[in-house]
Design an enzyme around this catalytic site. Structure first.
Site, short mmCIF file in Angstrom:
data_model
loop_
_atom_site.label_atom_id
_atom_site.label_comp_id
_atom_site.label_asym_id
_atom_site.label_seq_id
_atom_site.Cartn_x
_atom_site.Cartn_y
_atom_site.Cartn_z
N HIS A 153 16.73 -13.94 63.75
CA HIS A 153 17.39 -12.64 63.88
C HIS A 153 16.66 -11.53 63.10
O HIS A 153 16.50 -10.41 63.58
CB HIS A 153 18.85 -12.77 63.39
CG HIS A 153 19.60 -11.49 63.44
ND1 HIS A 153 19.98 -10.90 64.63
CD2 HIS A 153 20.02 -10.67 62.45
CE1 HIS A 153 20.62 -9.78 64.35
NE2 HIS A 153 20.65 -9.61 63.04
N GLY A 166 11.21 -11.51 47.93
CA GLY A 166 12.37 -10.66 48.26
C GLY A 166 13.63 -11.51 48.38
O GLY A 166 13.79 -12.26 49.34
N LYS A 177 29.12 -5.66 48.86
CA LYS A 177 29.03 -6.19 50.23
C LYS A 177 29.79 -7.50 50.24
O LYS A 177 29.55 -8.37 49.40
CB LYS A 177 27.58 -6.43 50.64
CG LYS A 177 27.49 -7.04 52.05
CD LYS A 177 26.11 -6.94 52.66
CE LYS A 177 25.23 -8.09 52.27
NZ LYS A 177 24.01 -8.15 53.10
#
Ligand code: NAD
Length: 321
Positions: free
Chosen positions: A137, A292, A67
């Site tokens: 977001h 995470g 990515k």
């Protein structure tokens, strides 16, 4: 090769598909079948941007790629998302480019899938109250994915600017869940599951506030210096993560490690719980924490799934290089 646009990703990729892809890749990482390559992240000295790559290879899922993207703080003023990313998938047998996949929507979906995998495997079955800290977001994606994992009957939420909670209220309304804006201390005392997803640089939840037996998915800290939790929470709970090396360096655990409250060896990869080599939660009173941090393999997993779904539905654009 194929191109899978942002619009197509939104059309084909559901939270449920992302859950399956992320759970499988966490399991592959813990078995040693998948590994992330070192992350590159640079301030490029132009447009105030941070740009980098996250990459890896999943030998089980046969996803190879990267990515590429980062953060452009001036984008909002141009009507664009500040976070920009594109995922490149390569054929692991030949090295040829297989797909270019829009990465903005998929980043939100894969991040929400990571916390929801942790909830599925670590939260108490009877969890009823979901607490949300943060309303940027990512937050609505997090709420939607989490709500599918347990039979919640209420959402409590806090954000630095309470007027921004509207986007979360909207999702809760859609899901038919009562929604309440509360102070952090009340949220910590009453929630069975908490998701933190802010870009804070200080502890937002204190250890003394927490309800026994809760699960916290701490998702906002992905860079050195960011912080959302009191480091003492790590000393008193059981700690799980996507990747231990990232958790102790750029994840939330960095602060507990720096304070001498936690070592890398105390942190369990989420995949070990999925694979059944670690029991996960051991008692109803235990506090479990999922740190995470966000790994490249998550991006490759959801992009591979998105590319497959787009091909099946005739929505991938085929081009030759
Ligand atoms: P955003 O800019 O849209 O929202 C930021 C949120 O953080 C808002 O709720 C804002 O009120 C809150 N916030 C900012 N400063 C704060 C402070 N000092 N105290 C309390 N709250 C504060 O960002 P986003 O896209 O929603 O991302 C949120 C965080 O998640 C970021 O730190 C981002 O880097 C991180 N992130 C992590 C992963 C991952 O895989 N773990 C993936 C994507 C984003």
């Amino acid at each position: 090769m194929i191109i899978v646009s942002e619009a197509t990703c939104r059309e084909v990729m559901t939270a449920a598909d992302a859950f399956v892809a992320v759970e499988a890749v966490f399991a592959a990482m813990a078995r040693g079948d998948a590994y992330n390559f070192p992350v590159i992240r640079e301030a490029i000295g132009h447009a105030d941007a941070l740009y980098g790559f996250k990459s890896g290879f999943d030998r089980a899922g046969l996803s190879l790629g990267l990515k590429s993207g980062g953060y452009w703080p001036g984008n909002a003023a141009k009507g664009l998302t500040n976070h920009q990313s594109t995922i490149f998938l390569f054929d692991p047998d030949t090295g040829s480019l297989r797909a270019l996949v829009g990465g903005n929507y998929l980043t939100a979906v894969r991040t929400a899938a990571a916390s929801s995998v942790s909830i599925a495997h670590l939260a108490r079955q009877e969890s009823k109250v979901l607490g949300m800290v943060g309303a940027g977001h990512q937050a609505p994606f997090q709420l939607r994915a989490a709500a599918a994992q347990r039979n919640f009957d209420k959402v409590l939420a806090w954000n630095l600017h309470p007027q921004k909670l509207q986007s979360l209220q909207q999702v809760a309304d859609e899901l038919g869940l009562p929604f309440e804006s509360v102070e952090r201390e009340q949220l910590a005392a009453e929630s069975d599951v908490i998701i933190t997803i802010t870009s804070a640089h200080e502890a937002l939840l204190q250890q003394g506030w927490l309800k026994p037996g809760m699960h916290i998915a701490c998702m906002g800290t992905d860079t050195a210096g960011k912080q959302e939790l009191d480091p003492l929470i790590f000393a008193s709970g059981s700690v799980f993560t996507d990747e231990v090396a990232q958790s102790v360096s750029i994840g939330e655990a960095q602060h507990a490690v720096a304070a001498g409250l936690l070592q890398a060896a105390d942190i369990t990869p989420m995949g070990a719980v999925i694979n059944g080599t670690h029991p996960g939660r051991r008692s109803d009173d235990e506090i479990t924490v999922f740190d995470g941090t966000g790994v490249g393999l998550q991006d490759l997993a959801v992009a591979s799934a998105g590319a497959r779904l787009a091909l099946e539905r005739g929505l991938a654009q085929e081009v030759s290089l």
